[in-house]
Design a protein around this motif. Structure first.
Motif, PDB file in Angstrom:
ATOM      1  N   ASP A  72      59.369  34.945   3.828  1.00  0.00           N
ATOM      2  CA  ASP A  72      60.052  35.529   4.989  1.00  0.00           C
ATOM      3  C   ASP A  72      60.963  36.674   4.547  1.00  0.00           C
ATOM      4  N   ASN A  73      61.656  36.461   3.433  1.00  0.00           N
ATOM      5  CA  ASN A  73      62.538  37.512   2.903  1.00  0.00           C
ATOM      6  C   ASN A  73      61.738  38.695   2.373  1.00  0.00           C
ATOM      7  N   VAL A  74      60.592  38.395   1.766  1.00  0.00           N
ATOM      8  CA  VAL A  74      59.706  39.469   1.290  1.00  0.00           C
ATOM      9  C   VAL A  74      59.303  40.353   2.464  1.00  0.00           C
ATOM     10  N   ILE A  75      58.877  39.729   3.547  1.00  0.00           N
ATOM     11  CA  ILE A  75      58.441  40.480   4.725  1.00  0.00           C
ATOM     12  C   ILE A  75      59.571  41.356   5.261  1.00  0.00           C
ATOM     13  N   GLN A  76      60.770  40.781   5.376  1.00  0.00           N
ATOM     14  CA  GLN A  76      61.895  41.539   5.916  1.00  0.00           C
ATOM     15  C   GLN A  76      62.259  42.724   5.035  1.00  0.00           C
ATOM     16  N   ASP A  77      62.316  42.493   3.716  1.00  0.00           N
ATOM     17  CA  ASP A  77      62.702  43.584   2.815  1.00  0.00           C
ATOM     18  C   ASP A  77      61.659  44.693   2.789  1.00  0.00           C
ATOM     19  N   TYR A  81      61.748  48.574   3.738  1.00  0.00           N
ATOM     20  CA  TYR A  81      61.327  49.549   2.719  1.00  0.00           C
ATOM     21  C   TYR A  81      60.298  50.524   3.281  1.00  0.00           C
ATOM     22  N   THR A  82      59.291  50.000   4.000  1.00  0.00           N
ATOM     23  CA  THR A  82      58.244  50.881   4.526  1.00  0.00           C
ATOM     24  C   THR A  82      58.765  51.801   5.636  1.00  0.00           C
ATOM     25  N   LYS A  83      59.809  51.366   6.340  1.00  0.00           N
ATOM     26  CA  LYS A  83      60.432  52.263   7.321  1.00  0.00           C
ATOM     27  C   LYS A  83      61.092  53.447   6.621  1.00  0.00           C
ATOM     28  N   LEU A  84      61.706  53.166   5.463  1.00  0.00           N
ATOM     29  CA  LEU A  84      62.407  54.219   4.721  1.00  0.00           C
ATOM     30  C   LEU A  84      61.460  55.052   3.868  1.00  0.00           C
ATOM     31  N   VAL A  85      60.381  54.418   3.380  1.00  0.00           N
ATOM     32  CA  VAL A  85      59.418  55.123   2.515  1.00  0.00           C
ATOM     33  C   VAL A  85      58.012  54.891   3.087  1.00  0.00           C
ATOM     34  N   PRO A  86      57.702  55.488   4.228  1.00  0.00           N
ATOM     35  CA  PRO A  86      56.426  55.188   4.901  1.00  0.00           C
ATOM     36  C   PRO A  86      55.194  55.759   4.202  1.00  0.00           C
ATOM     37  N   GLU A  87      55.403  56.626   3.229  1.00  0.00           N
ATOM     38  CA  GLU A  87      54.260  57.269   2.579  1.00  0.00           C
ATOM     39  C   GLU A  87      53.809  56.553   1.309  1.00  0.00           C
ATOM     40  N   GLU A  88      54.443  55.443   0.947  1.00  0.00           N
ATOM     41  CA  GLU A  88      54.097  54.754  -0.295  1.00  0.00           C
ATOM     42  C   GLU A  88      53.209  53.546  -0.014  1.00  0.00           C
ATOM     43  N   ALA A  89      52.026  53.553  -0.607  1.00  0.00           N
ATOM     44  CA  ALA A  89      51.040  52.506  -0.354  1.00  0.00           C
ATOM     45  C   ALA A  89      51.511  51.132  -0.813  1.00  0.00           C
ATOM     46  N   ASP A  90      52.204  51.079  -1.937  1.00  0.00           N
ATOM     47  CA  ASP A  90      52.549  49.777  -2.505  1.00  0.00           C
ATOM     48  C   ASP A  90      53.514  48.991  -1.617  1.00  0.00           C
ATOM     49  N   GLY A  91      54.325  49.680  -0.837  1.00  0.00           N
ATOM     50  CA  GLY A  91      55.215  48.984   0.089  1.00  0.00           C
ATOM     51  C   GLY A  91      54.423  48.189   1.119  1.00  0.00           C
ATOM     52  N   TYR A  92      53.368  48.787   1.663  1.00  0.00           N
ATOM     53  CA  TYR A  92      52.523  48.085   2.624  1.00  0.00           C
ATOM     54  C   TYR A  92      51.724  46.980   1.942  1.00  0.00           C
TER      55      TYR A  92
END
Length: 241
Positions: A72-77, A81-92
């Motif tokens: 659950d914490n992984v999903i939230q963080d 992260y993806t909101k702040l860095v939407p262009e990075e594949a590894d975040g998704y």
């Protein structure tokens, strides 16, 4: 007079923001240097309290939560992260991992797909999307993604897992010979692969959960360790009488 007050307030806010940013960076660096996992999480959390837009702190803390299996914490963080860095594949990809291990396979597939759109050569995203497809009962899609991961190559653990996932999918659609070949290939690439361990038990494969796979894999690792210890004892040179 009003303009002067506005200017003073603006300068104060800028100074405060700068101070908070510097303090956040200090806590972040403490988190990087700490050897204690929970202490690291605490430092990254303090950094985020001071600077909620600190993307790297979400990424680092999210990874620590992942290894602690706090999904659950992984999903939230990683949402943050993806909101702040939407262009990075590894975040998704990591967001997909959180959903995968929570059993939310549709959400996992969506995020692995976003990662693949950003980086079409991200082997691990294909590998884990294949698992999510298989667990959703979409075996043909799982086979296609596993095959793509194998074609791309990369980390032996990802490749072994791709072979194992494809083996499981083959077993579930009754193509046992292909499943056997992939199971053997998975062990060849990485003998410690937990998903490959689960493939040893073909009748139960269709209902195998991620938790069951971990348990089977752990038993396999313990068995390997016992065998190695016994061999060392048998092969160790004896002292002269």
């Amino acid at each position: 007079m009003k303009k002067i007050v506005i200017c003073l307030v603006t300068l104060f806010l800028l100074a405060t923001t700068q101070a908070h940013a510097e303090d956040a960076m200090e806590y972040f660096n403490l988190g990087l240097r700490s050897s204690m996992e929970n202490q690291r999480i605490e430092y990254f959390s303090k950094a985020l309290q001071l600077n909620p837009g600190f993307a790297a702190a979400y990424q680092k803390r999210g990874m620590l939560y992942y290894f602690q299996e706090k999904y659950d914490n992984v999903i939230q963080d990683f949402k943050n992260y993806t909101k702040l860095v939407p262009e990075e594949a590894d975040g998704y990809r990591m967001l997909g991992m959180g959903y995968l291990y929570k059993g939310l396979h549709g959400e996992a597939i969506d995020n692995f797909t976003r990662a693949i759109k950003i980086d079409p050569n991200l082997t691990s995203a294909f590998c884990y999307r294949a698992k999510a497809f298989r667990l959703s009962g979409k075996n043909e899609e799982a086979i296609l993604d596993s095959t793509r991961a194998i074609q791309l190559g990369g980390d032996p653990r990802d490749l072994a897992s791709a072979y194992a996932t494809r083996a499981q999918a083959y077993y579930e659609i009754g193509r046992d010979k292909l499943g056997d070949a992939d199971r053997s290939k998975s062990f060849e690439v990485d003998p410690t692969n937990l998903f490959a361990e689960a493939c040893l038990y073909r009748p139960a494969v269709a209902s195998t959960s991620l938790e069951d796979i971990r348990k089977v894999g752990l038993l396999g690792i313990i068995g390997i360790a016992v065998v190695l210890i016994l061999r060392i004892k048998l092969w160790s040179p004896q002292k002269d009488e």
